[in-house]
Design a protein around this motif. Structure first.
Motif, PDB file in Angstrom:
ATOM      1  N   PRO A 170       0.803  -1.199  -0.061  1.00  0.00           N
ATOM      2  CA  PRO A 170      -0.002  -0.005  -0.134  1.00  0.00           C
ATOM      3  C   PRO A 170       0.709   1.343  -0.095  1.00  0.00           C
ATOM      4  CG  PRO A 170      -0.989  -1.667   1.622  1.00  0.00           C
ATOM      5  CD  PRO A 170       0.459  -2.250   1.058  1.00  0.00           C
ATOM      6  N   LEU A 171       1.880   1.200   0.865  1.00  0.00           N
ATOM      7  CA  LEU A 171       2.643   2.669   0.962  1.00  0.00           C
ATOM      8  C   LEU A 171       3.715   2.559  -0.380  1.00  0.00           C
ATOM      9  CD1 LEU A 171       4.155   2.762   4.451  1.00  0.00           C
ATOM     10  CD2 LEU A 171       2.724   4.092   3.538  1.00  0.00           C
ATOM     11  N   LEU A 172       3.795   1.481  -0.968  1.00  0.00           N
ATOM     12  CA  LEU A 172       4.745   1.615  -2.170  1.00  0.00           C
ATOM     13  C   LEU A 172       4.014   2.197  -3.227  1.00  0.00           C
ATOM     14  CD1 LEU A 172       7.003   0.604  -4.278  1.00  0.00           C
ATOM     15  CD2 LEU A 172       5.954  -1.661  -4.484  1.00  0.00           C
ATOM     16  N   MET A 173       2.694   1.778  -3.313  1.00  0.00           N
ATOM     17  CA  MET A 173       1.522   2.674  -4.424  1.00  0.00           C
ATOM     18  C   MET A 173       1.331   4.057  -3.960  1.00  0.00           C
ATOM     19  SD  MET A 173       1.118   0.245  -6.826  1.00  0.00           S
ATOM     20  CE  MET A 173       2.377  -0.896  -6.598  1.00  0.00           C
ATOM     21  N   VAL A 174       1.077   4.302  -2.637  1.00  0.00           N
ATOM     22  CA  VAL A 174       1.027   5.508  -2.321  1.00  0.00           C
ATOM     23  C   VAL A 174       2.304   6.585  -2.614  1.00  0.00           C
ATOM     24  CG1 VAL A 174       0.468   7.117  -0.311  1.00  0.00           C
ATOM     25  CG2 VAL A 174      -0.882   4.935  -0.668  1.00  0.00           C
ATOM     26  N   ASP A 175       3.231   6.179  -2.078  1.00  0.00           N
ATOM     27  CA  ASP A 175       4.433   6.896  -2.213  1.00  0.00           C
ATOM     28  C   ASP A 175       5.316   6.759  -3.433  1.00  0.00           C
ATOM     29  OD1 ASP A 175       3.895   7.745   0.477  1.00  0.00           O
ATOM     30  OD2 ASP A 175       5.289   6.466   1.489  1.00  0.00           O
ATOM     31  N   GLY A 176       5.420   5.637  -4.230  1.00  0.00           N
ATOM     32  CA  GLY A 176       6.073   5.473  -5.247  1.00  0.00           C
ATOM     33  C   GLY A 176       5.558   5.633  -6.565  1.00  0.00           C
ATOM     34  N   HIS A 177       4.042   5.642  -6.627  1.00  0.00           N
ATOM     35  CA  HIS A 177       3.297   5.714  -7.615  1.00  0.00           C
ATOM     36  C   HIS A 177       1.998   6.750  -7.565  1.00  0.00           C
ATOM     37  CE1 HIS A 177       5.088   2.923 -10.286  1.00  0.00           C
ATOM     38  NE2 HIS A 177       5.103   1.847  -9.310  1.00  0.00           N
ATOM     39  N   GLY A 178       1.942   7.616  -6.314  1.00  0.00           N
ATOM     40  CA  GLY A 178       1.137   8.556  -6.421  1.00  0.00           C
ATOM     41  C   GLY A 178      -0.395   8.117  -6.108  1.00  0.00           C
TER      42      GLY A 178
END
Length: 399
Positions: free
Chosen positions: A233-241
């Motif tokens: 979830p954080l990868l998608m939030v922080d890494g892909h907006g």
């Protein structure tokens, strides 16, 4: 299958489901928990270190405890600890106390690290009794638990339901189900005399080169699964907006892909064999992670998570089945490989947080990608070593 074995198998399905429900419940709320704690990525890595610490204690002690007390007491303590951990994480987040959140995660790691090693020994024994693959389906119920927990988490995140209340309810549901399920496990499984502890014919099982190579595959595949469970979830939030709710939705996609892979994997195992399936799984999972890391596009990243989940689905349970069939002293062999897997699954991902703080979460996945490439090569080597170990279903069909 006799009635007692049937009830035992159903109990194990439930016992695998509950940790999946628990881990996805707090993973989908990690953006909210991070905000409640006011933590950076590196500080979240430190909070997750509680998971690592508890996991190491549980994992490294589980084999000896099973040999001393049997699987049933260790499963009982482990599953109750994981059920109680989610309310503690929620209370810590509500109080903005990072130490309490870390303590809750430590309890989760302690319970899962110790209890699930014992549960995998149970699952391997059920496979031996009924002569059919069971571990992929059991791990499928873990993945099903992550899907259910992730869907609930996604909905509650979208409506801004407090994370602390969410995690408290999950704990209240899990404890009675856990206590009812462990009653159907037999007593005495896994007990060993001092002469049998971790050895075959006086030779430690870890000196078996085939078993060590299986351990390499488990290490890579479990890390691929665990890194998604902790960071997706954080990868998608922080890494892909992505927004927080959409980040949770992508995790649902991953969990669903894992579940589908595990519930449908038997047909591929029967047709192609364990090691070709493991090699293909590593390549598919690696392709998904590569797209997430290398392509700066939300649609591509969301779709690539399907490959990531399908690729990671069969690695852990199939490798455990192969370990159980690799020689004498099945409990010691499964315990060793499961220990390696849970170290990677529970202890490895928090370390990625420190890489993510310096290089970004997308780049932090590159070590996972490298290990999956190594796993694909290792599976090819194992497939050529004295012929492949047949699956239990294949043996039963030939008989």
């Amino acid at each position: 299958m006799d009635r007692g074995t049937g009830r035992r198998r159903l109990a194990l399905f439930a016992l695998f489901f509950l940790p999946g429900l628990g881990i996805s419940s707090w993973v989908t709320r990690t953006p909210d928990i991070r905000d409640l704690l006011g933590a950076s990525t590196a500080e979240m890595g430190l909070v997750l270190f509680g998971l690592s610490a508890g996991s190491m204690v549980g994992i490294l002690s589980s084999g000896a405890l099973v040999r001393r007390f049997g699987t049933r007491p260790i499963v009982t303590i482990g599953i109750v600890a994981t059920a109680l951990s989610t309310p503690i994480v929620g209370l810590g987040a509500a109080a903005s106390q990072s130490a309490l959140v870390a303590a809750g995660l430590a309890l989760f790691g302690l319970g899962m690290g110790g209890g699930e090693v014992a549960m995998n020994i149970e699952g391997a024994d059920v496979e031996r009794v009924i002569q059919r693959p069971v571990l992929p389906t059991m791990h499928g119920f873990f993945s099903l638990g992550t899907v259910v927990g992730a869907v609930i988490g996604m909905i509650l995140t979208a409506v801004a339901f407090p994370a602390s209340w969410h995690l408290l309810v999950i704990g209240l549901i899990s404890v009675p189900v856990a206590l009812m399920s462990v009653r159907h496990l037999p007593r005495g499984l896994g007990l060993a005399s001092p002469a049998e502890h971790g050895s075959v014919g006086g030779r430690p099982v870890w000196r078996d080169p085939r078993l060590l190579l299986i351990g390499v595959i488990v290490l890579a595949m479990a890390l691929a699964e665990g890194s998604a469970n902790d960071w997706l979830p954080l990868l998608m939030v922080d890494g892909h907006g992505f927004g927080a709710a959409l980040g949770s939705a992508v995790y649902v996609v991953f969990s669903a892909a894992m579940t589908i892979g595990r519930f449908t994997g038997d047909r591929f195992l029967d047709r192609f064999g364990r090691f070709p399936v493991l090699g293909a799984s590593a390549l598919i999972g690696g392709a998904g992670i590569l797209l997430v890391v290398a392509v700066d596009n939300q649609i591509v990243a969301g779709a690539a998570v399907l490959l990531w989940g399908l690729g990671a689905a069969l690695g852990f349970p199939v490798a455990l089945s192969a370990a159980g069939d690799s020689g004498e002293n099945t409990a010691a062999r499964v315990s060793l490989v499961a220990t390696v897997g849970y170290v990677a699954f529970l202890v490895g991902p928090p370390g990625l947080g420190f890489l993510g703080d310096h290089y970004g979460l997308r780049n932090a996945m590159i070590p996972v990608l490298t290990l999956l490439a190594l796993a694909a090569v290792t599976a090819s080597i194992l497939g050529r070593m004295k012929g492949e170990v047949p699956s239990a279903a294949a043996v039963d069909r030939r008989a």
